[in-house]
Design an enzyme around this catalytic site. Structure first.
Site, PDB file in Angstrom:
ATOM      1  N   LYS A  87       0.841  -1.191   0.000  1.00 14.18           N
ATOM      2  CA  LYS A  87       0.000   0.000   0.000  1.00 14.18           C
ATOM      3  C   LYS A  87       0.881   1.248   0.000  1.00 14.18           C
ATOM      4  CE  LYS A  87      -3.820   2.251   2.461  1.00 14.18           C
ATOM      5  NZ  LYS A  87      -4.775   2.184   3.572  1.00 14.18           N
ATOM      6  N   SER A 162      -9.430   2.826   2.091  1.00  7.99           N
ATOM      7  CA  SER A 162      -8.368   3.463   1.348  1.00  7.99           C
ATOM      8  C   SER A 162      -7.386   2.494   0.701  1.00  7.99           C
ATOM      9  CB  SER A 162      -7.598   4.412   2.264  1.00  7.99           C
ATOM     10  OG  SER A 162      -6.933   3.722   3.315  1.00  7.99           O
ATOM     11  N   SER A 186     -10.506   0.672   6.130  1.00  8.64           N
ATOM     12  CA  SER A 186      -9.738   0.799   4.887  1.00  8.64           C
ATOM     13  C   SER A 186      -9.131  -0.488   4.372  1.00  8.64           C
ATOM     14  CB  SER A 186      -8.629   1.845   5.063  1.00  8.64           C
ATOM     15  OG  SER A 186      -9.171   3.138   5.116  1.00  8.64           O
TER      16      SER A 186
END
Length: 467
Positions: A87, A162, A186
């Site tokens: 990420k 996210s 997320s």
């Protein structure tokens, strides 16, 4: 185990299966990486899951893993040769971790995040950085710096956020494992919408840096994968105490990778956590999950919680006061384009008073009390991950609206010591997957993987998007 004959099949090979084939010398880490790089080359123009790739260094790591398997007697690490996408939050020396924002500039990372270092130490081949909304503050994935990320199951829809790039990359067969982080859902939001598995570990299980993030009790870093077994495998690599994070708990936890049956477990069931409006497709999927668990011998019974919309107020006030104000100061001090929703989030954060912030502790305390009573007589709780069946890929100008109405995740960021696994359990009428959350007792990751594996076997069994 027969080796998949087609490149597309290789892309969807589980980490567990790939490791077995590597050890048997029937598949090479180089072959697996090449298949996923070719998949990314084909699909990235549509999906935009990656903000960066490191092709040469990844191929070098894959060749080194190939040589370790070829030597035979060399000690093999837990993820030797497995492709992993990071990420765009988890730093890697020499990379530029932008957090989805032009405010971050272009300074290369000078230190590896703890999760990054543990993945490298375990032999993972880190090949890509996955897209995020700006500063991770949205349940969709769009930023002025990196554009819009789309859902492989329905390109008009969001993959969530996210960790949306991680979810999309996994669903599209562009990586085997991926990292995520979860401050309001997320990890679990994209896991649900992308039909993959994601764990929000108990607070303190996986180290977080820098110190401000480590002490933020709503913040969790965790694994994402296409199967429950792979998610557990990655969790075993990345969890455990770390000197840079004083909140990490000891000892390191090793969850079993062979899951016991769920027969005899008492599982609580909530369709709406008492205050969400849940889409009928989601209700049907959860009922099918409950029935599948009953057929496997679990005792699944509906329960009532005394939660209400004050949970949404609490999470937005805590996030606004602790992080929205920080963003407001950065936006005012720097001249760089920023996304509409981050400006709105910063403006809302400035409106939260100290009194409101402190009052959130009372809401959280009542929720913990309710959960403690529930868990005294149950091994876990199951509920939907998302109340809706998705929203547009572009998202909204106010990200808090989607969080408040759709995400059934954030109550368990307020109750941060409870681990939560999102497992795919069906597909909605619009083609977007539906996830179910398995909420465990505090610090009990083993049970959520055990129940998640039972759900996966009965309700999912390796479905994939028709790309």
């Amino acid at each position: 185990m027969p080796i998949p004959s087609e490149s597309n099949e290789l892309c969807y090979l589980s980490a567990s299966a790939a490791l077995q084939l590597f050890r048997q010398r029937e598949l090479s880490p180089v072959e697996l990486l090449n298949a996923q790089l070719a998949q990314a080359e084909k699909l990235e123009p549509q999906l935009n899951a990656f903000s960066a790739q490191r092709l040469e260094l990844a191929m070098q790591a894959a060749r080194e893993a190939e040589q370790r398997y070829a030597r035979g007697g060399a000690p093999l690490r837990a993820l030797e040769g497995i492709p992993v996408a990071l990420k765009n939050e988890h730093t890697l020396c020499g990379w530029v971790t932008t957090k989805g924002s032009w405010l971050q500039g272009n300074q290369p990372d000078t230190v590896n995040a703890p999760i990054t270092q543990r993945l490298l130490d375990a032999g993972a081949v880190i090949h890509a950085q996955t897209n995020v909304p700006e500063f991770y503050m949205a349940g969709f994935t769009r930023s002025v710096r990196h554009g819009v990320t789309r859902n492989p199951w329905n390109l008009a829809m969001t993959p969530g956020g996210s960790s949306g790039g991680s979810g999309a990359a996994l669903a599209a067969g562009m990586t085997t494992l991926a990292s995520g982080s979860d401050i309001g859902g997320s990890i679990r939001i994209p896991a649900s919408y992308c039909g993959v598995v994601g764990l929000k570990p108990s607070y303190g299980r996986v180290p977080v840096t820098p110190i401000g993030y480590a002490l933020h009790t709503m913040n969790h870093i965790g694994p994402m994968a296409r199967t429950v077994a792979d998610c557990a495998l990655m969790f075993n690599v990345v969890n455990g105490p770390h000197p840079a994070d004083p909140a990490t708990v000891s000892p390191k936890l090793e969850v079993p990778l062979a899951f016991a049956p769920v027969k005899g477990l008492r599982i609580a069931l909530s369709y709406d956590l008492n205050f969400y409006r849940v889409h009928e497709d989601v209700r049907r999927a959860l009922e099918q999950v409950a029935q599948a668990l009953r057929e496997q011998g679990a005792i699944v019974e509906p329960v009532a919680l005394d939660w209400d919309e004050r949970a949404a107020d609490a999470v937005l006030q805590r996030l606004g006061y602790e992080t929205g104000r920080e963003f407001a100061s950065r936006i005012l001090l720097q001249d760089a384009p920023t996304s509409d929703y981050i400006r709105q989030f910063a403006a809302d954060g400035l409106k939260v008073s100290g009194e409101q912030y402190l009052a959130t502790n009372e809401v959280i305390g009542r929720m913990y009390d309710s959960m403690a009573r529930l868990m005294a007589s149950h091994d876990a709780l199951i509920c939907p991950t998302m109340a809706s069946i998705g929203s547009s890929a572009e998202g909204e100008s106010d990200s808090s609206a989607i969080l408040r109405s759709d995400a059934m995740t954030y109550p368990f960021n307020l109750l941060s010591r409870h681990p939560v696994l999102s497992v795919p359990a069906g597909v909605a009428s619009n083609g977007v997957p539906i996830g179910v959350q398995v909420v465990g007792r505090t610090l009990d990751e083993g049970s959520v993987f055990r129940i998640g594996a039972a759900i996966e076997a009965a309700c999912w069994a390796g479905r994939r998007p028709a790309l």
